[in-house]
Design a protein around this motif. Sequence first.
Motif, PDB file in Angstrom:
ATOM      1  N   GLU A  26      21.337  69.824  46.176  1.00  0.00           N
ATOM      2  CA  GLU A  26      22.133  69.548  44.985  1.00  0.00           C
ATOM      3  C   GLU A  26      22.280  70.821  44.163  1.00  0.00           C
ATOM      4  O   GLU A  26      21.285  71.460  43.798  1.00  0.00           O
ATOM      5  CB  GLU A  26      21.482  68.473  44.120  1.00  0.00           C
ATOM      6  CG  GLU A  26      22.302  68.183  42.854  1.00  0.00           C
ATOM      7  CD  GLU A  26      21.629  67.228  41.885  1.00  0.00           C
ATOM      8  OE1 GLU A  26      22.258  66.844  40.886  1.00  0.00           O
ATOM      9  OE2 GLU A  26      20.447  66.886  42.124  1.00  0.00           O
ATOM     10  N   LEU A  86      27.181  66.917  40.773  1.00  0.00           N
ATOM     11  CA  LEU A  86      27.651  65.846  39.893  1.00  0.00           C
ATOM     12  C   LEU A  86      28.171  66.496  38.623  1.00  0.00           C
ATOM     13  O   LEU A  86      27.486  67.302  37.995  1.00  0.00           O
ATOM     14  CB  LEU A  86      26.519  64.874  39.562  1.00  0.00           C
ATOM     15  CG  LEU A  86      25.812  64.200  40.745  1.00  0.00           C
ATOM     16  CD1 LEU A  86      24.694  63.298  40.240  1.00  0.00           C
ATOM     17  CD2 LEU A  86      26.797  63.425  41.601  1.00  0.00           C
ATOM     18  N   THR A  91      29.301  57.968  45.615  1.00  0.00           N
ATOM     19  CA  THR A  91      27.836  57.926  45.547  1.00  0.00           C
ATOM     20  C   THR A  91      27.216  57.579  46.903  1.00  0.00           C
ATOM     21  O   THR A  91      26.047  57.893  47.148  1.00  0.00           O
ATOM     22  CB  THR A  91      27.382  56.892  44.495  1.00  0.00           C
ATOM     23  OG1 THR A  91      27.937  55.605  44.814  1.00  0.00           O
ATOM     24  CG2 THR A  91      27.814  57.313  43.102  1.00  0.00           C
ATOM     25  N   LEU A 125      25.613  60.440  48.790  1.00  0.00           N
ATOM     26  CA  LEU A 125      24.437  61.099  48.229  1.00  0.00           C
ATOM     27  C   LEU A 125      23.180  60.704  48.998  1.00  0.00           C
ATOM     28  O   LEU A 125      23.105  59.599  49.567  1.00  0.00           O
ATOM     29  CB  LEU A 125      24.272  60.706  46.755  1.00  0.00           C
ATOM     30  CG  LEU A 125      25.382  61.128  45.801  1.00  0.00           C
ATOM     31  CD1 LEU A 125      25.102  60.556  44.404  1.00  0.00           C
ATOM     32  CD2 LEU A 125      25.506  62.649  45.738  1.00  0.00           C
ATOM     33  N   LYS A 147      18.753  60.279  45.384  1.00  0.00           N
ATOM     34  CA  LYS A 147      19.703  60.640  44.328  1.00  0.00           C
ATOM     35  C   LYS A 147      20.619  59.473  44.010  1.00  0.00           C
ATOM     36  O   LYS A 147      20.975  59.238  42.848  1.00  0.00           O
ATOM     37  CB  LYS A 147      20.521  61.865  44.764  1.00  0.00           C
ATOM     38  CG  LYS A 147      21.361  62.455  43.647  1.00  0.00           C
ATOM     39  CD  LYS A 147      20.479  63.061  42.568  1.00  0.00           C
ATOM     40  CE  LYS A 147      21.274  63.653  41.430  1.00  0.00           C
ATOM     41  NZ  LYS A 147      20.416  64.271  40.408  1.00  0.00           N
ATOM     42  N   ARG A 148      20.973  58.714  45.012  1.00  0.00           N
ATOM     43  CA  ARG A 148      21.848  57.564  44.799  1.00  0.00           C
ATOM     44  C   ARG A 148      21.164  56.529  43.921  1.00  0.00           C
ATOM     45  O   ARG A 148      21.770  55.946  43.018  1.00  0.00           O
ATOM     46  CB  ARG A 148      22.220  56.959  46.159  1.00  0.00           C
ATOM     47  CG  ARG A 148      23.290  55.883  46.074  1.00  0.00           C
ATOM     48  CD  ARG A 148      23.877  55.559  47.444  1.00  0.00           C
ATOM     49  NE  ARG A 148      22.851  55.108  48.384  1.00  0.00           N
ATOM     50  CZ  ARG A 148      22.480  55.774  49.469  1.00  0.00           C
ATOM     51  NH1 ARG A 148      23.028  56.952  49.764  1.00  0.00           N
ATOM     52  NH2 ARG A 148      21.555  55.270  50.281  1.00  0.00           N
ATOM     53  N   TYR A 159      21.210  57.664  40.260  1.00  0.00           N
ATOM     54  CA  TYR A 159      22.526  57.943  39.690  1.00  0.00           C
ATOM     55  C   TYR A 159      22.714  57.187  38.378  1.00  0.00           C
ATOM     56  O   TYR A 159      22.460  55.985  38.288  1.00  0.00           O
ATOM     57  CB  TYR A 159      23.619  57.549  40.683  1.00  0.00           C
ATOM     58  CG  TYR A 159      25.024  57.811  40.196  1.00  0.00           C
ATOM     59  CD1 TYR A 159      25.587  59.077  40.276  1.00  0.00           C
ATOM     60  CD2 TYR A 159      25.781  56.778  39.649  1.00  0.00           C
ATOM     61  CE1 TYR A 159      26.883  59.308  39.836  1.00  0.00           C
ATOM     62  CE2 TYR A 159      27.076  56.989  39.206  1.00  0.00           C
ATOM     63  CZ  TYR A 159      27.621  58.271  39.291  1.00  0.00           C
ATOM     64  OH  TYR A 159      28.917  58.488  38.846  1.00  0.00           O
ATOM     65  N   ASN A 160      23.167  57.903  37.349  1.00  0.00           N
ATOM     66  CA  ASN A 160      23.356  57.334  36.019  1.00  0.00           C
ATOM     67  C   ASN A 160      24.763  56.749  35.909  1.00  0.00           C
ATOM     68  O   ASN A 160      25.747  57.474  35.763  1.00  0.00           O
ATOM     69  CB  ASN A 160      23.149  58.424  34.957  1.00  0.00           C
ATOM     70  CG  ASN A 160      23.171  57.883  33.543  1.00  0.00           C
ATOM     71  OD1 ASN A 160      23.693  56.790  33.291  1.00  0.00           O
ATOM     72  ND2 ASN A 160      22.624  58.641  32.613  1.00  0.00           N
ATOM     73  N   GLN A 161      24.852  55.447  35.995  1.00  0.00           N
ATOM     74  CA  GLN A 161      26.159  54.782  35.959  1.00  0.00           C
ATOM     75  C   GLN A 161      26.873  54.989  34.620  1.00  0.00           C
ATOM     76  O   GLN A 161      28.103  55.001  34.561  1.00  0.00           O
ATOM     77  CB  GLN A 161      25.986  53.281  36.224  1.00  0.00           C
ATOM     78  CG  GLN A 161      25.448  52.947  37.605  1.00  0.00           C
ATOM     79  CD  GLN A 161      26.440  53.228  38.716  1.00  0.00           C
ATOM     80  OE1 GLN A 161      27.640  53.370  38.460  1.00  0.00           O
ATOM     81  NE2 GLN A 161      25.951  53.313  39.948  1.00  0.00           N
ATOM     82  N   ARG A 193      28.974  58.223  34.631  1.00  0.00           N
ATOM     83  CA  ARG A 193      30.120  58.151  35.537  1.00  0.00           C
ATOM     84  C   ARG A 193      30.505  59.552  36.044  1.00  0.00           C
ATOM     85  O   ARG A 193      31.679  59.922  36.084  1.00  0.00           O
ATOM     86  CB  ARG A 193      31.309  57.484  34.850  1.00  0.00           C
ATOM     87  CG  ARG A 193      31.025  56.058  34.394  1.00  0.00           C
ATOM     88  CD  ARG A 193      32.252  55.432  33.778  1.00  0.00           C
ATOM     89  NE  ARG A 193      33.346  55.333  34.755  1.00  0.00           N
ATOM     90  CZ  ARG A 193      34.584  54.944  34.437  1.00  0.00           C
ATOM     91  NH1 ARG A 193      34.874  54.619  33.171  1.00  0.00           N
ATOM     92  NH2 ARG A 193      35.518  54.870  35.353  1.00  0.00           N
ATOM     93  N   SER A 194      29.529  60.320  36.413  1.00  0.00           N
ATOM     94  CA  SER A 194      29.784  61.669  36.923  1.00  0.00           C
ATOM     95  C   SER A 194      30.557  61.616  38.233  1.00  0.00           C
ATOM     96  O   SER A 194      30.346  60.728  39.064  1.00  0.00           O
ATOM     97  CB  SER A 194      28.454  62.401  37.158  1.00  0.00           C
ATOM     98  OG  SER A 194      27.726  62.529  35.963  1.00  0.00           O
ATOM     99  N   VAL A 203      31.306  62.793  41.939  1.00  0.00           N
ATOM    100  CA  VAL A 203      30.495  63.295  43.049  1.00  0.00           C
ATOM    101  C   VAL A 203      31.353  64.258  43.850  1.00  0.00           C
ATOM    102  O   VAL A 203      32.427  63.894  44.336  1.00  0.00           O
ATOM    103  CB  VAL A 203      30.000  62.139  43.942  1.00  0.00           C
ATOM    104  CG1 VAL A 203      29.185  62.712  45.115  1.00  0.00           C
ATOM    105  CG2 VAL A 203      29.161  61.160  43.136  1.00  0.00           C
TER     106      VAL A 203
END
Length: 436
Positions: free
Chosen positions: A356, A394, A412, A415, A419-420, A423-425, A428-429, A431
């Motif tokens: 990453e 991200l 996602t 990933l 990391k998946r 992931y911070n929903q 909304r980054s 990918v």
Amino acid sequence: MDSRFPFVDWFRNSSPYINAHRGKTFVILIEGAAMASSRWDQLLQDLALLHTLGVRLVLVYGIRPQVSAALEAEGIEVERVEGRWVAHRGIMDHVERIAARQRLDIEAHLSLGLPNTPLHGVELTAVSGNLVTAKPLGVRGGIDFDHSGEVRRVRSQAIESLLSGGNLVILPPLGYSRTGEVFDLDAADIAQHVAVALKADKLILLGESAGLHDDDGRLQRQLGPAQGENLRQQADPGSELWRHLGAACEAARHGVARTHLLSWHDHDALLGELFTRDGVGTMITQNRYEQLRQAVLDDVGGLLALLKPLEARGMLVARTRERLEHEIDDYVVIERDGMIIGCAALHRFPDAAMGELACLAVHTDYRRGSRGDTLLSEVERRARRHGFTQLFALTTHTTHWFFERGFELSTTESLPSLKREAYNQARRSKVLLKSL
């Protein structure tokens, strides 16, 4: 809130340099043209200011324009070979007289202490003497250079003693031989030899040119001695630029950390170079003024300062000091004169053969140029070294920057599982994925 007095902010920002320069040894060359200009008084005031701030100063001065004018007035023709005079006795009479007069003028100006002068209250003792021994150039290419000479030795212990006593040392462009003769020397050559002999922290050359510029007219802020030597080959032999580059490159090769090429025409050149991060001229150094390197624990404070504004704007996820300390081995940084101005991290997911690219950041004052690309290239190099086949990032703000560098939009699902799951929903980054 901006200060009502702009100089106050400048003074605050200059405090690290005031501390850094205190007790350091600077050898400063001021060419003769500056001494004949209206800038002369202010240059001496700047030297006096450096002295009061605790800088140990050696001043070397030139006299070429003054001697040339005197010789022309007398109708004396001068033979020049590669920029050096063939200094017969008639020429030396003028050289010795003008050198002595200029030294007296410097000492007189540094003694000013009237209430309406910038040197009011400054106790400054300027001293000179037979501190440089010389030898004749001799006969070269069939030409006898007579009283033109070169530096044989610098009496560094004597100069050190004078500096330790709080004196400002003044050196004319003359040298003295063991046979009692006086020789005409190149002032830049004296400055270089003195800087090397004293192991000076800086050699500062004040001439006509405001540093070195590339073909597009952009100032080249830092060069190594090899680059400087290449530029010297393009200069006219004996010209000021040729002499200054020769002195700067030789000093760098013999241990002088930094040589600065500045223009005495610039009202702010000397103080601007010494008390601002980017300076105003060109620096010749063996050491990299700006370098890409592995991050260490001591960098955490600098990383926090760099990342905080970007975190406040939502461009980066906030990172605590503890997290940075724990992950410090993942980071590379760009350091510029002690300040962290860029960083990036490679977080490793070996089970997925992926890395990453995280926390890619460049200080707002340094986003012109290719520092972001430099950081990306280094992270990619490290990822390949680990055997990774893909690199992901991200981002919420810089999607197109990544597109332009070979990343593609993904999901996602691409990933690594760890990391998946993290992931911070809410953010909304996007990918982004790149094959290595």
